[in-house]
Design a protein around this motif. Structure first.
Motif, short mmCIF file in Angstrom:
data_model
loop_
_atom_site.label_atom_id
_atom_site.label_comp_id
_atom_site.label_asym_id
_atom_site.label_seq_id
_atom_site.Cartn_x
_atom_site.Cartn_y
_atom_site.Cartn_z
N GLY A 131 0.80 -1.23 0.00
CA GLY A 131 0.00 0.00 0.00
C GLY A 131 0.82 1.26 0.00
O GLY A 131 0.41 2.28 -0.55
N THR A 132 1.98 1.21 0.60
CA THR A 132 2.85 2.39 0.62
C THR A 132 3.77 2.42 -0.59
O THR A 132 4.59 3.33 -0.70
N THR A 133 3.67 1.45 -1.46
CA THR A 133 4.46 1.28 -2.68
C THR A 133 5.95 1.13 -2.41
O THR A 133 6.77 1.38 -3.28
N ILE A 134 6.30 0.71 -1.21
CA ILE A 134 7.71 0.49 -0.89
C ILE A 134 8.21 -0.76 -1.59
O ILE A 134 9.23 -0.75 -2.26
N GLY A 135 7.48 -1.88 -1.45
CA GLY A 135 7.82 -3.11 -2.14
C GLY A 135 9.23 -3.61 -1.88
O GLY A 135 10.01 -3.76 -2.80
N TYR A 136 9.57 -3.84 -0.64
CA TYR A 136 10.93 -4.27 -0.29
C TYR A 136 11.37 -5.53 -1.02
O TYR A 136 12.51 -5.68 -1.37
N GLY A 137 10.45 -6.46 -1.22
CA GLY A 137 10.79 -7.70 -1.92
C GLY A 137 11.14 -8.85 -0.99
O GLY A 137 11.42 -9.94 -1.46
N ASP A 138 11.15 -8.61 0.31
CA ASP A 138 11.42 -9.71 1.22
C ASP A 138 10.26 -10.70 1.27
O ASP A 138 10.46 -11.87 1.57
N TYR A 139 9.07 -10.21 0.95
CA TYR A 139 7.91 -11.08 0.75
C TYR A 139 7.31 -10.72 -0.60
O TYR A 139 7.14 -9.55 -0.91
N SER A 140 6.99 -11.73 -1.37
CA SER A 140 6.32 -11.51 -2.65
C SER A 140 5.56 -12.79 -3.00
O SER A 140 5.91 -13.87 -2.52
N PRO A 141 4.51 -12.66 -3.81
CA PRO A 141 3.71 -13.84 -4.14
C PRO A 141 4.46 -14.79 -5.07
O PRO A 141 5.24 -14.36 -5.92
N ASN A 142 4.22 -16.08 -4.89
CA ASN A 142 4.84 -17.11 -5.73
C ASN A 142 3.86 -17.81 -6.64
O ASN A 142 4.20 -18.21 -7.74
#
Length: 171
Positions: free
Chosen positions: A108-119
């Motif tokens: 929601g904050t558009t940070i998108g760290y990438g430590d969690y993402s859908p597989n």
């Protein structure tokens, strides 16, 4: 643009990557790929600017307009959206409730760290649709701050002094 070792449907991966780029969330999981050409990198940067224009303009204006019509206002919408994200990603991606809440807020904050993402394919489609929804809700939450800053940034110093917001030390 998409990593060669990305699992799942190419069509779904393409929709997912395009949405994550346009919303500027960018988890960095399957796109951009590390072996992308310079032309591909230029394309992705231009696509990101299109996303910024879309999400920082009309979408954010829309986001701030609906909050008065929702029961509970922006806070109610934010809590409902957070609950939706937790429900979706605990089921589709087997995240814990805390991981799903964290993923939802980071999206929601558009940070998108990438430590969690859908597989999974279902998780990627859900994340793409959820990103569009949650960014609108975040825009609704930020609308009061935007109004406050716009008001004070548009005033000149003399008005701020008259209103007692800026104090001038007189000697």
């Amino acid at each position: 643009m998409i990593s060669a070792d990305a699992e799942g449907s190419l069509l779904i991966n393409s929709i997912y990557c395009a949405t994550m780029t346009l919303t500027t969330v960018g988890y960095g999981d399957i796109c951009p790929s590390s072996d992308m050409t310079h032309i591909g990198r230029i394309f992705i940067v231009l696509l990101s600017f299109c996303g910024l224009g879309m999400f920082c303009g009309p979408v954010m204006d829309f986001a701030s307009s609906w909050t008065q019509d929702v029961p509970g206002g922006a806070i109610g919408a934010a809590l409902t959206t957070l609950a939706l994200g937790v429900g979706l990603f605990t089921i589709l991606e087997d995240f814990s409730e805390v991981e799903a809440a964290y993923f939802s807020v980071v999206t929601g904050t558009t940070i998108g760290y990438g430590d969690y993402s859908p597989n999974s394919d279902a998780g990627k489609i859900a994340a793409a649709l959820f990103a569009i929804l949650v960014i609108n809700v975040t825009g609704g939450l930020l609308e009061p701050a935007c109004t406050f800053l716009s008001y004070y940034c548009s005033k000149d110093d003399s008005n701020l002094i008259e209103e007692g917001i800026v104090h001038v030390k007189r000697e």
